[in-house]
Scaffold this motif. Structure first.
Motif, PDB file in Angstrom:
ATOM      1  N   GLY B  91       0.813  -1.222   0.000  1.00  0.00           N
ATOM      2  CA  GLY B  91       0.000   0.000   0.000  1.00  0.00           C
ATOM      3  C   GLY B  91       0.835   1.257   0.000  1.00  0.00           C
ATOM      4  O   GLY B  91       0.471   2.247   0.621  1.00  0.00           O
ATOM      5  N   THR B  92       1.976   1.199  -0.676  1.00  0.00           N
ATOM      6  CA  THR B  92       2.855   2.353  -0.643  1.00  0.00           C
ATOM      7  C   THR B  92       3.068   2.971  -2.017  1.00  0.00           C
ATOM      8  O   THR B  92       3.864   3.888  -2.159  1.00  0.00           O
ATOM      9  CB  THR B  92       4.230   1.957  -0.071  1.00  0.00           C
ATOM     10  OG1 THR B  92       4.615   0.725  -0.654  1.00  0.00           O
ATOM     11  CG2 THR B  92       4.172   1.817   1.443  1.00  0.00           C
ATOM     12  N   SER B  93       2.328   2.459  -3.023  1.00  0.00           N
ATOM     13  CA  SER B  93       2.477   3.093  -4.334  1.00  0.00           C
ATOM     14  C   SER B  93       1.823   4.465  -4.299  1.00  0.00           C
ATOM     15  O   SER B  93       0.971   4.737  -3.458  1.00  0.00           O
ATOM     16  CB  SER B  93       1.835   2.213  -5.413  1.00  0.00           C
ATOM     17  OG  SER B  93       0.425   2.303  -5.308  1.00  0.00           O
ATOM     18  N   LYS B  94       2.214   5.300  -5.225  1.00  0.00           N
ATOM     19  CA  LYS B  94       1.674   6.671  -5.255  1.00  0.00           C
ATOM     20  C   LYS B  94       0.160   6.656  -5.372  1.00  0.00           C
ATOM     21  O   LYS B  94      -0.540   7.417  -4.719  1.00  0.00           O
ATOM     22  CB  LYS B  94       2.281   7.430  -6.430  1.00  0.00           C
ATOM     23  CG  LYS B  94       3.593   8.090  -6.038  1.00  0.00           C
ATOM     24  CD  LYS B  94       3.973   9.175  -7.023  1.00  0.00           C
ATOM     25  CE  LYS B  94       5.293   9.799  -6.587  1.00  0.00           C
ATOM     26  NZ  LYS B  94       6.294   9.814  -7.655  1.00  0.00           N
ATOM     27  N   GLY B  98      -2.442   8.025  -2.686  1.00  0.00           N
ATOM     28  CA  GLY B  98      -3.369   9.049  -3.163  1.00  0.00           C
ATOM     29  C   GLY B  98      -4.803   8.724  -2.788  1.00  0.00           C
ATOM     30  O   GLY B  98      -5.547   9.591  -2.315  1.00  0.00           O
ATOM     31  N   ILE B  99      -5.189   7.458  -2.967  1.00  0.00           N
ATOM     32  CA  ILE B  99      -6.571   7.071  -2.664  1.00  0.00           C
ATOM     33  C   ILE B  99      -6.854   7.265  -1.168  1.00  0.00           C
ATOM     34  O   ILE B  99      -7.874   7.843  -0.782  1.00  0.00           O
ATOM     35  CB  ILE B  99      -6.822   5.601  -3.073  1.00  0.00           C
ATOM     36  CG1 ILE B  99      -6.820   5.498  -4.591  1.00  0.00           C
ATOM     37  CG2 ILE B  99      -8.142   5.101  -2.520  1.00  0.00           C
ATOM     38  CD1 ILE B  99      -6.894   4.078  -5.116  1.00  0.00           C
ATOM     39  N   ALA B 105      -9.360  13.337   3.019  1.00  0.00           N
ATOM     40  CA  ALA B 105      -9.781  14.692   2.662  1.00  0.00           C
ATOM     41  C   ALA B 105     -11.287  14.751   2.434  1.00  0.00           C
ATOM     42  O   ALA B 105     -11.959  15.716   2.824  1.00  0.00           O
ATOM     43  CB  ALA B 105      -9.034  15.144   1.413  1.00  0.00           C
ATOM     44  N   LEU B 106     -11.820  13.675   1.830  1.00  0.00           N
ATOM     45  CA  LEU B 106     -13.256  13.640   1.538  1.00  0.00           C
ATOM     46  C   LEU B 106     -14.068  13.723   2.831  1.00  0.00           C
ATOM     47  O   LEU B 106     -15.032  14.475   2.932  1.00  0.00           O
ATOM     48  CB  LEU B 106     -13.593  12.357   0.779  1.00  0.00           C
ATOM     49  CG  LEU B 106     -15.011  12.277   0.220  1.00  0.00           C
ATOM     50  CD1 LEU B 106     -15.150  13.227  -0.954  1.00  0.00           C
ATOM     51  CD2 LEU B 106     -15.336  10.860  -0.211  1.00  0.00           C
ATOM     52  N   VAL B 107     -13.642  12.950   3.821  1.00  0.00           N
ATOM     53  CA  VAL B 107     -14.352  12.973   5.101  1.00  0.00           C
ATOM     54  C   VAL B 107     -14.309  14.382   5.682  1.00  0.00           C
ATOM     55  O   VAL B 107     -15.314  14.913   6.165  1.00  0.00           O
ATOM     56  CB  VAL B 107     -13.730  11.956   6.086  1.00  0.00           C
ATOM     57  CG1 VAL B 107     -14.330  12.114   7.469  1.00  0.00           C
ATOM     58  CG2 VAL B 107     -13.945  10.552   5.597  1.00  0.00           C
ATOM     59  N   PHE B 108     -13.150  14.989   5.603  1.00  0.00           N
ATOM     60  CA  PHE B 108     -13.005  16.317   6.205  1.00  0.00           C
ATOM     61  C   PHE B 108     -13.883  17.343   5.509  1.00  0.00           C
ATOM     62  O   PHE B 108     -14.606  18.102   6.152  1.00  0.00           O
ATOM     63  CB  PHE B 108     -11.534  16.744   6.156  1.00  0.00           C
ATOM     64  CG  PHE B 108     -11.269  17.985   6.943  1.00  0.00           C
ATOM     65  CD1 PHE B 108     -11.283  17.950   8.325  1.00  0.00           C
ATOM     66  CD2 PHE B 108     -11.022  19.193   6.311  1.00  0.00           C
ATOM     67  CE1 PHE B 108     -11.053  19.090   9.069  1.00  0.00           C
ATOM     68  CE2 PHE B 108     -10.791  20.345   7.049  1.00  0.00           C
ATOM     69  CZ  PHE B 108     -10.805  20.293   8.426  1.00  0.00           C
ATOM     70  N   VAL B 109     -13.836  17.336   4.189  1.00  0.00           N
ATOM     71  CA  VAL B 109     -14.580  18.363   3.454  1.00  0.00           C
ATOM     72  C   VAL B 109     -16.078  18.081   3.484  1.00  0.00           C
ATOM     73  O   VAL B 109     -16.896  18.962   3.751  1.00  0.00           O
ATOM     74  CB  VAL B 109     -14.081  18.430   1.999  1.00  0.00           C
ATOM     75  CG1 VAL B 109     -14.929  19.390   1.184  1.00  0.00           C
ATOM     76  CG2 VAL B 109     -12.629  18.839   1.982  1.00  0.00           C
TER      77      VAL B 109
END
Lengths: 575, 281
Positions: B91-94, B98-99, B105-109
């Motif tokens: 789980g360390t690919s870009k 990103g996901i 971020a989605l939860v925050f916004v």
């Protein structure tokens, strides 16, 4: 990391030195485990008494009631009821969950998982347990004082907890018991922090530690910082009660000078909010590891999981104000606390995504520890998300001090932590006792507990939203709560169901200890350091201190031949 | 076994109990969805809390749906029989990072910023927006004690803590469609004045005066409770809230003002628990 030379004790020879006054972290861990399980039983029994009273007010508690309350013909009296919910909270938080998750798993897992022979301060470790026992005696003794034990809620807000509201010596003993327990836990915490920093096996960087150790480490940091805060508050309260000071007295009640009862709320919640994370962080760590172990897949974004747990640890120290919205807080403060509290959802979302990422495209094995770990993801999802209602100030004005709060924090602190603890117990049992626990009984235990606890805590949130407030002896004196009688009964039945599921666990635990199938060295095929040594772990754990060469979650490497996991002592196989 | 038997008895009894209750206290047997509704909203601002609650519920269910989809979906798709070879990824690919970052971020916004903004707006502009002293308002002083609520109206002279004050015990009567402002304190321990029907509560603390205002719309009789544990009989700290129409209120007020002339004894100190009204603005 410079290698740190540990002081080595000889193997104990007498019964006393081996099982009672032991320096061995594994024995102390088991002592904490028994201590915690015993109090879990007491606290659970209290919960059943509380639930019975709420569902069937004025009716005698079956069987036990006649013995416990002969004066009222088996009915729980209102003053005892207040004592019950106070001690249920206190016992479950400080005497059941803390010893099991932190005392038992902390002691057992930290040295074994980082490749150490014992804790860095074995004597301090032993002292930590024996002080915890002193504290337990103080608390239990408070029950036998003339006016009974503490009855001001586990938060014990003054002025109710001062002589104005609780005259008995029980409340003083409660303060002292928690103070002593604070000292005990601080000793443990200092020990954990020092052990993890100095005694990691050569080659093990911080990110090579299993996430369980990360969780326990962060917990220890919070414990070491904030338990002294609680201790200070409790000492001041004791002064108010015993020496006639007025730190927390105000208004008509303060005859000489005047303090402020709200001061205690500040002190309490500065400790109290991190306490929530103190309890849940070890469970998060255990779950993060177990999901990877049983999905046979490396932990998804292990580093970001560790870092988001760290971020939550830091954030947890600055959000405590959301417990005090109903006390006419300035809008400047409510806004800040609201925003800071909400920020916690970002790291939470990150490790939730990582957990689901871990089981995505794995080869999932549903052994009992895995079921419990998945259970934690489910109930903590519910518990964490429902926190949003309470972090927003306007909904909190309505929901504060209702059963909604009770349901929410039981989902996070009781359900998640308990399931996490059971996951750990089923998982490390073979290493602890050298035998396997029964899988079938374990699965029954899981499913019945899961149904029971969701019935209880979901029910609590529903009746809380319907307006039922906390800590009331008989809700049905209120007109607006009349409709909730059947639902309260349903919650009580769920609680009885959940309680009876624990009988299965206790039976399984004790039976497997003596009669379970003998465990192999590595029954789960996991690569962390504790599985490189025989089961049960021998005295001083590692004959030779291992050298760590790869991470704890190396599963399913396609270049690997013959097995699907690597021990941490093996060089990472590359193509 | 006795426990089990008792349980069955209880189950059986509970159904008859509901019927008895219906006869006794005019309790109507209601369905599940009716029973779990919050108490009827009688205030002008209760809908703000209810609507924010509903919005939060929708947002939560949205995210919890995905959590469940993950737990149950992955458990079904990737159990070892169906999917014996796990994917080797850290789980360390870009893309993966990103996901994960996007979800955070989605939860925050989507959740945090939205409900925080609404809640803060409501709190500052409505709940803390106390009516002006110059407005036509009803002023009540409240004293919580173990285990009762004392209410004090200023009486004819409009000044608190004088002989013509109207003082009631566990009995609050206010007119509908008029702003009521409370100043609240406690005598002994911390209490919390809780109006379930107005969706609001505030702590009553010794040594402090807290404030609360509301405007009620539906005449009727409702419950007031104490929400903060205050000792053994916390559960009995119940008061009655009567919402009158303006005419009824005026009539009642005239009656009690008349009566208070004879009731209040000048010499009894404990009658003077009130304080000089603290102007809100």
């Amino acid at each position: 990391m410079a290698f740190f030379e540990q002081e080595i004790h000889d193997a104990p020879s007498t019964f006393l030195s081996k099982y009672v006054f032991s320096f061995d972290h594994k024995v102390i861990a088991k002592q904490f485990l028994w201590y915690g399980i015993a109090f879990l039983g007491i606290g659970g029994m209290m919960a059943l008494l509380i639930r019975w009273t709420l569902a069937f007010p004025g009716e005698p508690f079956p069987v036990l009631g006649q013995i416990l309350f002969p004066d009222t013909n088996g009915v729980v009296p209102p003053d005892t009821y207040a004592m019950l919910f106070t001690l249920h909270g206190t016992i479950m938080i400080f005497y059941a969950i803390t010893p099991i998750l932190i005392g038992a798993f902390g002691n057992y897992c930290i040295p074994l998982m980082i490749g150490a022979r014992d804790m860095v301060f074995p004597t301090l470790n032993m002292l930590s347990f024996w002080l915890a026992l002193v504290s337990a005696i103080l608390l239990l003794a408070s029950l036998f004082t003339p006016l009974g034990g503490a009855a001001g809620g586990w938060t014990s807000y003054p002025t109710l907890s001062t002589l104005i509201g609780s005259a008995g010596v029980g409340q003083t003993l409660w303060c002292l018991a928690l103070f002593v327990l604070g000292v005990s836990s601080t000793m443990g915490a200092v020990n954990y922090i020092a052990t993890i920093i100095t005694l990691r096996a050569p080659g093990m960087g911080y990110f090579d530690m299993p996430l369980t150790v990360w969780g326990l480490w962060l917990t220890a940091v919070l414990n070491a910082i904030f338990l002294p805060v609680l201790g200070a508050g409790l000492l001041l309260l004791t002064f108010d009660r015993v020496f006639g000071t007025t730190f927390f007295l105000a208004g008509a009640a303060a005859t000489s000078g005047s303090g402020d009862p709200v001061l205690f709320q500040h002190v309490f919640w500065i400790f109290g909010h991190p306490e929530v994370y103190i309890l849940i962080l070890p469970a998060w760590g255990i779950v993060s590891d177990l999901l990877s172990f049983f999905a046979r897949k490396p932990a998804f974004g292990a580093r970001s999981t560790a870092l988001s747990m760290t971020a939550i640890t830091i954030l947890s120290t600055v959000v405590y104000g959301h417990h005090m919205y109903s006390g006419q807080m300035s809008p400047l403060l409510t806004q800040s606390f609201m925003m800071l509290t909400m920020t916690i959802s970002i790291p939470s979302a990150v490790f939730f995504a990582n957990w689901l990422g871990t089981i995505w495209k794995g080869a999932l094995r549903f052994d009992t520890p895995m079921l419990f770990a998945l259970g934690v993801v489910f109930v903590f999802g519910l518990g964490g998300l429902t926190g949003l209602y309470l972090a927003t100030v306007s909904t909190d004005l309505y929901l504060h001090d209702t059963y909604f709060v009770v349901g929410h924090f039981h989902y996070t602190m009781a359900a998640s932590v308990l399931l996490g603890g059971f996951a750990g117990t089923y998982f490390w049992f073979p290493k602890m006792f050298g035998r396997m626990m029964n899988e079938t009984l374990g699965k029954w235990h899981f499913w019945i507990s899961m149904i029971g606890l969701n019935g209880i805590f979901m029910g609590m949130m529903i009746i809380g939203h319907a307006g039922m407030h906390r800590r009331i002896y008989n809700p049905f004196v209120y007109e607006f709560l009349q409709n909730l009688i059947p639902l309260n009964m349903f919650i009580t039945y769920s609680a009885i169901l959940m309680g009876s599921a624990q009988i299965i666990f206790v039976y399984n635990f004790i039976h497997s200890m003596y009669k379970g199938p003998v465990a192999t060295q590595n029954p789960w095929n996991v690569g962390t350091l504790e599985w490189t040594i025989p089961s049960p772990a021998p005295h001083y754990n590692f004959a030779e201190i291992p050298v760590v060469k790869c991470g704890p979650h190396e599963f399913g490497n396609p270049n690997l031949k013959g097995k699907d996991f690597q021990y941490q002592t093996e060089e990472l196989v590359k193509a | 076994m006795t426990l089990l038997l008792d349980l069955y008895l209880k189950l059986f009894v509970s159904s008859t109990f509901a019927a008895e209750g219906a006869a006794g206290a005019e309790m109507v047997k209601v369905g599940f969805w009716e029973a779990i509704k919050p108490p009827v909203d009688i205030s002008t601002y209760g809908h703000l809390i209810d609507s924010l609650f509903m919005l939060t519920t929708k947002l939560i269910l949205f995210f919890f749906f995905f959590v469940c989809l993950g737990i149950f979906g992955f458990s079904y798709l990737y159990n070892k029989k169906r999917h014996p070879k796990a994917l080797y990824t850290h789980g360390t690919s870009k893309k993966q990072i990103g996901i994960v970052a996007f979800i955070g971020a989605l939860v925050f916004v989507m959740v945090d910023m939205q409900i925080t903004t609404i809640s803060n707006h409501d709190y500052v502009n409505v709940f803390l927006n106390y009516p002006k002293e110059s407005d036509d308002i009803v002023r009540v002083e409240v004293l919580g004690q173990q285990w009762a609520w004392n209410f004090r109206y200023a009486g004819k002279d409009g000044v608190f803590n004088t002989e013509d004050d109207v003082v009631t015990l566990n009995d609050l009567r206010v007119p509908a469609n008029k702003k009521v402002i409370f100043q609240i304190t406690a005598k002994d321990v911390i209490h919390a004045l809780y109006f379930p029907n107005a969706r609001i509560k505030v702590d009553a603390m010794p040594g402090r005066i807290s404030r609360l205002w509301f405007e009620l719309t539906k005449p009727g009789v409702y419950d007031i409770a104490c929400a903060e544990i205050c000792g053994t009989f916390h559960y009995k700290m119940k008061a009655r809230l009567t919402v009158y129409s303006q005419a009824e209120y005026d009539q009642w007020m005239a009656e009690v003002q008349e009566r208070s002339k004879y009731i209040t004894e000048v010499d009894r100190v404990e009658n003077y628990w009130g304080w000089k009204w603290v102007a809100s603005n």
